[in-house]
Structure formats: structure tokens, C-alpha cells
Design a protein around this motif. Structure first.
Motif, PDB file in Angstrom:
ATOM      1  N   ALA A  52       0.826  -1.211   0.000  1.00 22.27           N
ATOM      2  CA  ALA A  52       0.000   0.000   0.000  1.00 22.27           C
ATOM      3  C   ALA A  52       0.859   1.259   0.000  1.00 22.27           C
ATOM      4  N   MET A  53       1.818   1.330   0.929  1.00 21.21           N
ATOM      5  CA  MET A  53       2.601   2.558   0.994  1.00 21.21           C
ATOM      6  C   MET A  53       3.575   2.661  -0.175  1.00 21.21           C
ATOM      7  N   GLY A  54       4.012   1.516  -0.701  1.00 25.88           N
ATOM      8  CA  GLY A  54       4.904   1.563  -1.852  1.00 25.88           C
ATOM      9  C   GLY A  54       4.202   2.028  -3.113  1.00 25.88           C
ATOM     10  N   SER A 256      -5.911   2.960   3.293  1.00 25.64           N
ATOM     11  CA  SER A 256      -5.922   2.329   4.618  1.00 25.64           C
ATOM     12  C   SER A 256      -7.158   1.452   4.792  1.00 25.64           C
ATOM     13  N   ALA A 257      -8.310   1.975   4.396  1.00 29.83           N
ATOM     14  CA  ALA A 257      -9.548   1.204   4.532  1.00 29.83           C
ATOM     15  C   ALA A 257      -9.523  -0.045   3.654  1.00 29.83           C
ATOM     16  N   LEU A 258      -8.965   0.070   2.455  1.00 30.06           N
ATOM     17  CA  LEU A 258      -8.894  -1.086   1.552  1.00 30.06           C
ATOM     18  C   LEU A 258      -7.873  -2.111   2.018  1.00 30.06           C
ATOM     19  N   THR A 259      -6.848  -1.656   2.712  1.00 29.10           N
ATOM     20  CA  THR A 259      -5.792  -2.543   3.198  1.00 29.10           C
ATOM     21  C   THR A 259      -6.207  -3.274   4.468  1.00 29.10           C
ATOM     22  N   ALA A 260      -7.116  -2.684   5.232  1.00 25.62           N
ATOM     23  CA  ALA A 260      -7.483  -3.220   6.540  1.00 25.62           C
ATOM     24  C   ALA A 260      -7.898  -4.691   6.524  1.00 25.62           C
ATOM     25  N   PRO A 261      -8.740  -5.161   5.584  1.00 21.97           N
ATOM     26  CA  PRO A 261      -9.137  -6.572   5.628  1.00 21.97           C
ATOM     27  C   PRO A 261      -7.979  -7.553   5.460  1.00 21.97           C
ATOM     28  N   PHE A 262      -6.842  -7.063   5.000  1.00 24.46           N
ATOM     29  CA  PHE A 262      -5.666  -7.919   4.858  1.00 24.46           C
ATOM     30  C   PHE A 262      -4.685  -7.724   6.013  1.00 24.46           C
ATOM     31  N   GLY A 263      -5.105  -6.954   7.021  1.00 23.64           N
ATOM     32  CA  GLY A 263      -4.307  -6.812   8.232  1.00 23.64           C
ATOM     33  C   GLY A 263      -3.586  -5.495   8.389  1.00 23.64           C
TER      34      GLY A 263
END
Length: 387
Positions: A52-54, A256-263
Motif C-alpha cells: 500500500a505505501m509503496g 488504509s480502509a482497503l488494506t485493513a481486511p488484509f491486516g
């Protein structure tokens, strides 16, 4: 084109990626583990954050031609590490991560919320963060008492590098930790032949809970905004860049919201690595420094491929050693937060109340101490200073 015109930004970008990952991934793993994540879910969260951050950092920098560095929320991870596992376990924490990301989106779209966050006195925000960080910052010294033969070399290596080159102090301490774990033999079962080392994402269905929203999502949102997004924006502005903050907040909040389900707990504007990519070290020409941020973003994607291995090593190590490395990584942030908390003598009582309540670890109604610290300190501040 002068060779230095591309060598310098590439070098700065790679350094930013390596230092950004190595200096704080232990904090992220500790935070996810404290939220009830399994080793596989923690590894997935680390990989999701790296991707995500990359990708977001490289994409924004390329599109805007500005050195927009994206990082995970290290203070947010420290907050999670100091918070009890929510009732319902990691799925409830994932739901709180999503809500925190969406609150960042709202702050970017709706200015009154952004102004409300900015209205929190810096002394209160700093005191809350200092209270969150205190427990982890004590961990290195608890580790020395519990495992002196393993922990003392880690602390000594960190201290020596602080004298030689501060930027590499935590990465070198991490390297010594890996060596200590290997010598101790604790990693043998986790790194045995056949262990799943390939990078992979694990989906966790989020569960939304009111207590977790108040006790996890709201403090995570406030810490991310006050300790990462606002300083990250200030770093860009101090180097002569003036991006519109709203779209940047919306982008980081959505991802961040899209990444959340993957931890993934949160991504945001970087501060320390932003200085590496936006400063003169990245390029003599300010108009070319965005290349450093693009390289850093791509570097995070590549480093993410070893996220599973990093999580396995962390899981194999005695927990007190991982907490020690995380604590060493946060000592500077703790000092800055404490300095901000005590910077205004006439607000010191409210700041100390915030710090003490947060550091106490008290929980009431299933809501953690960070929220109650903010409430208690804010109430004292209003009582003493509002006419």
C-alpha cells in the motif's frame, strides 16, 4: 543528463525504504499481535502495508511530480501494542482499522473535522502519544533484566550506532537481534524446511463494534493525523512543496480502509523518510526529488516480498526481544511527544493527566486508556483554560 541527477535520488530512495522498513516493522508486528492477529495474519498485514505505501507513494509522487512519501503509522502500531485485544478478536480490530481509515477520508473531504483535529492542543496530543509509547519504551530495559545475554548486545549496538550514525541505529539493533535469535536456536522450528515463506495475503472479514470504534478506531485516527499526517505535510512544506492536503488525506485514508481486511492498520504521510526524499540529499534540483520518493515506493514493494520471513523471525524470537527492538525504535518519538506535552507550562497539569491516564492502561466499558486519557486531559484543559 548528469550521472548524479539520477544516482542521488535512487540512492536516497533506497535508503528511505530500507530504513523505513527496518526501523519500525517490529513495532507493526507487535501491534498486530497485540490485536489478536495470528502469525499468518500479521505477515499478511506487513505485506499489505508495504504494498500500500509503496504503490501509493510511487503513484502520487509520479502523478504530482512531488516527493510524496507514504509510511505505515508507527505511532498507530504502538497504540495497538498498548491496547488490549478487543472482544471478538482480530476481526473486530480489522473493522476498527477500516473505520479509522474512513475517518481520515472524511477529514480530507470535510474541513470542519480536519479543523477539529487541529484544535486539539499539541500538549494534549503529545501527552496521549507519550503515554501510549511509554510501555514499549520500557521494554528494552525489561529485556536486559530478563535476558541479559541476548538483550544487552542489542541495546549496546543501538547505543554505539546512535553515536556513529543515528539513522542506522535501529536497523543495526535489529540485525543483532536476528543474530541473537539464530544463536539461541529459537528460530529453528519456524524456519524449518517446508515453512511457508512465500509472500501471501490473508483476508479477514471485518466486524464492526462500537467499543472498538471508540477505543481503537478513534485514537488510531487521532494519532495518525496528529503524529504522522500533519508532520509529514510540514516536512514537505519546509522543503518548498505545497501540495493540497485534502486529496492526500483522502488517498491515504481510502488505501488504509482497503488494506485493513488484509491486516494493515493504517498508511499515512511519512515524516522521517519524507525528509530523506524531499531534502537536498535526494537531489540538488528540487524538481527532481520526486524520483527519490518513487524509488522508495518501489523499494517498499520489493521489501514486502520478505514480509513473511520477517514475521516468522519475529514470531520465533522471545517476545521480550521484539518488544525491546520496538522500544528502541520509539525512544525518539517518545522524547518528542513528551517534549510537546510539557512545552506549555500553563497546560502542564492537563497534559500530565492525559499522560498518566493513558500510560496506566486503564480500561472502562471495554474502551482502552488512550481514549480515556484524551477525555480526562481534555476535560482538565477545558476546566482550567476556557472562560
Amino acid at each position: 543528463m548528469d550521472r548524479q541527477d539520477w544516482v542521488q535520488p535512487v540512492t536516497a530512495g533506497l535508503m528511505a525504504a530500507v530504513v523505513g522498513f527496518a526501523s519500525s516493522f517490529a513495532v507493526v508486528l507487535e501491534g498486530l499481535r497485540a490485536m489478536g492477529a495470528s502469525p499468518g495474519q500479521a505477515a499478511s498485514g506487513l505485506l499489505a502495508l508495504c504494498l500500500a505505501m509503496g504503490l501509493l507513494g510511487a503513484g502520487l509522487s509520479f502523478r504530482l511530480r512531488l516527493p510524496v512519501s507514504i509510511a505505515w503509522s508507527t505511532p498507530g502500531a504502538a497504540l495497538l501494542a498498548a491496547t488490549a485485544v478487543p472482544a471478538g478478536g482480530f476481526p473486530v480490530a480489522v473493522g476498527a482499522f477500516m473505520i479509522a481509515g474512513l475517518l481520515v477520508v472524511v477529514a480530507g473531504l470535510w474541513r470542519p473535522l480536519g479543523r477539529l483535529v487541529s484544535a486539539i492542543p499539541p500538549t494534549i496530543a503529545g501527552a496521549m502519544l507519550a503515554g501510549v509509547l511509554l510501555g514499549l519504551c520500557l521494554a528494552p530495559f525489561k529485556a536486559v533484566a530478563a535476558l541479559p545475554l541476548l538483550a544487552l548486545p542489542i541495546v549496546v549496538a543501538w547505543l554505539v550506532m546512535m553515536r556513529i550514525r543515528r539513522l542506522w541505529a535501529v536497523p543495526v539493533a535489529l540485525l543483532v537481534t536476528v543474530i541473537a535469535v539464530a544463536i539461541d536456536g529459537g528460530a529453528a522450528h519456524s524456519l524449518a524446511p517446508g515453512a511457508a515463506l512465500a509472500p501471501h495475503l490473508e483476508f479477514t472479514l471485518p466486524v464492526f463494534d462500537l467499543q472498538a470504534t471508540i477505543g481503537i478506531a478513534l485514537p488510531l485516527f487521532l494519532v495518525t493525523m496528529a503524529s504522522q499526517n500533519v508532520p509529514g505535510l510540514a516536512v514537505l512544506q519546509s522543503n518548498g512543496y505545497r501540495p493540497a492536503p485534502g486529496p492526500l488525506f483522502v488517498s491515504t485514508g481510502l488505501v488504509s480502509a482497503l488494506t485493513a481486511p488484509f491486516g494493515g492498520h493504517a498508511v499515512n504521510l511519512a515524516a522521517i523518510t519524507a525528509a530523506l526524499c524531499a531534502g537536498p540529499e535526494a537531489a540538488r534540483d528540487p524538481g527532481r526529488r520526486w524520483l527519490a520518493a518513487v524509488v522508495a515506493g518501489l523499494g517498499y514493494v520489493v521489501i514486502g516480498m520478505v514480509a513473511t520471513l520477517a514475521a516468522l523471525v519475529a514470531a520465533a524470537a522471545p517476545p521480550v526481544l521484539i518488544q525491546a527492538v520496538a522500544g528502541l525504535a520509539l525512544i525518539g518519538a517518545f522524547g518528542n511527544a513528551l517534549n510537546a506535552a510539557l512545552s506549555a507550562p500553563n497546560e502542564r497539569e492537563a497534559a500530565l493527566i492525559t499522560f498518566l491516564v493513558t500510560a496506566s492502561g486503564m480500561s472502562f466499558g471495554g474502551i482502552g486508556s488512550a481514549f480515556w486519557g484524551l477525555v480526562a486531559g481534555g476535560a482538565v484543559w477545558i476546566f482550567l483554560h476556557r472562560h
